[in-house]
Design an enzyme around this catalytic site. Structure first.
Site, PDB file in Angstrom:
ATOM      1  CB  SER A 137      10.568  21.781  21.841  1.00  0.00           C
ATOM      2  OG  SER A 137      11.552  22.676  22.284  1.00  0.00           O
TER       3      SER A 137
HETATM    4  N1  SAH Z   1      11.086  26.319  22.433  1.00  0.00           N
HETATM    5  C1  SAH Z   1      12.035  26.546  21.367  1.00  0.00           C
HETATM    6  C2  SAH Z   1      13.287  25.725  21.635  1.00  0.00           C
HETATM    7  C3  SAH Z   1      14.475  26.177  20.893  1.00  0.00           C
HETATM    8  S1  SAH Z   1      15.961  25.335  21.249  1.00  0.00           S
HETATM    9  C4  SAH Z   1      11.375  26.091  20.083  1.00  0.00           C
HETATM   10  O1  SAH Z   1      10.472  25.249  20.172  1.00  0.00           O
HETATM   11  O2  SAH Z   1      11.750  26.514  19.000  1.00  0.00           O
HETATM   12  C5  SAH Z   1      16.629  26.288  22.551  1.00  0.00           C
HETATM   13  C6  SAH Z   1      17.034  27.707  22.248  1.00  0.00           C
HETATM   14  O3  SAH Z   1      17.694  28.205  23.418  1.00  0.00           O
HETATM   15  C7  SAH Z   1      18.036  27.865  21.117  1.00  0.00           C
HETATM   16  O4  SAH Z   1      17.506  28.731  20.154  1.00  0.00           O
HETATM   17  C8  SAH Z   1      19.286  28.485  21.777  1.00  0.00           C
HETATM   18  O5  SAH Z   1      19.955  29.435  20.978  1.00  0.00           O
HETATM   19  C9  SAH Z   1      18.677  29.146  23.013  1.00  0.00           C
HETATM   20  N2  SAH Z   1      19.629  29.335  24.126  1.00  0.00           N
HETATM   21  C10 SAH Z   1      20.576  28.477  24.591  1.00  0.00           C
HETATM   22  N3  SAH Z   1      21.214  29.012  25.647  1.00  0.00           N
HETATM   23  C11 SAH Z   1      20.663  30.251  25.860  1.00  0.00           C
HETATM   24  C12 SAH Z   1      20.904  31.287  26.812  1.00  0.00           C
HETATM   25  N4  SAH Z   1      21.849  31.199  27.753  1.00  0.00           N
HETATM   26  N5  SAH Z   1      20.132  32.403  26.738  1.00  0.00           N
HETATM   27  C13 SAH Z   1      19.168  32.543  25.768  1.00  0.00           C
HETATM   28  N6  SAH Z   1      18.892  31.576  24.849  1.00  0.00           N
HETATM   29  C14 SAH Z   1      19.630  30.454  24.887  1.00  0.00           C
END
Ligand code: SAH
Length: 217
Positions: free
Chosen positions: A66
């Site tokens: 993010s």
């Molecule tokens: N705060 C993180 C954001 C990553 S993007 C960062 O800064 O790196 C969001 C993440 O949510 C992705 O890795 C995706 O695989 C995960 N995600 C999406 N749906 C999900 C779910 N139902 N349960 C767990 N993780 C999930």
């Protein structure tokens, strides 16, 4: 200048210009961003300019780390502090996990994609060794009941509507949840629980990857 000191300069500039000057006033958040090297959470070979740009960046598997300002803004909406228990849904790169741990919180973090969860765990524990973090590979759409109640819940991917089980996992004494919600058009939402009452506030428009919904059984 070696790349470690260039990274430190860019990190300081990010904290001043992209966070503090843009309205992030919580010192504990700013201090945590100073401590966590963002270069440890992007794919190897990423330029420092991309690493420290104020935008999301691809981390593989169609996911992104993010944008720094949005992470800080969500944490400021959460109003969290040392000793709070926090559930993070969507570990991704682990960048926000490391920030939460550096702020002294007890973290439970869930990630659907095993490869991301594994590399996030390694990167986070290198930055905040000994932090109180539980890494779980699994679906967080309905939160994670075994660790509930949580003082705070933060979701890093967007559901199209409020998942049913999250609010009930909040601490009834002013537990708070922050998440992006919507499909193409998304907004940040905070929900504060006071006993059986829920107080909802809408905030910034944002753009997150979708929160994957489990298949109906
Ligand atoms: N705060 C993180 C954001 C990553 S993007 C960062 O800064 O790196 C969001 C993440 O949510 C992705 O890795 C995706 O695989 C995960 N995600 C999406 N749906 C999900 C779910 N139902 N349960 C767990 N993780 C999930």
């Amino acid at each position: 200048m070696n790349s470690e000191s260039s990274a430190a300069i860019l990190r300081m500039r990010m904290v001043h210009r992209d966070l503090a000057d843009a309205g992030i006033t919580d010192e504990s958040i700013l201090n945590a961003f100073m401590k966590v090297p963002r270069e440890d959470f992007v794919p190897p070979g990423t330029s420092l300019t991309d690493t420290y740009g104020n935008h999301p960046y691809p981390i593989g598997f169609g996911q992104t780390v993010s944008q720094p300002y949005i992470v800080a803004f969500m944490l400021q909406m959460l109003e969290c502090g040392p000793g709070n228990s926090v559930l993070e849904i969507g570990t991704g790169s682990g960048y926000q996990t490391a920030i939460l741990a550096a702020m002294g919180m007890e973290v439970v973090t869930l990630e659907l994609i095993p490869d991301l969860a594994i590399s996030a765990r390694k990167a986070v524990l290198a930055v905040v060794p000994g932090a109180d973090i539980q890494f779980i590979v699994g679906d967080g759409y309905n939160g994670w009941a075994p660790g509930a109640p949580y003082d705070r819940i933060v979701v890093s991917a967007a559901p199209s509507r409020m998942p049913d089980m999250l609010e009930s996992q909040l601490n009834p004494a002013e537990g708070r949840l922050v998440l992006p919600m919507g499909e193409w058009f998304q907004r940040l939402i905070s929900v504060t629980r006071i006993g059986d009452d829920l107080v909802m506030r809408k905030s910034l428009p944002v753009r997150f990857v979708p929160l994957v919904k489990p298949k109906q059984q």
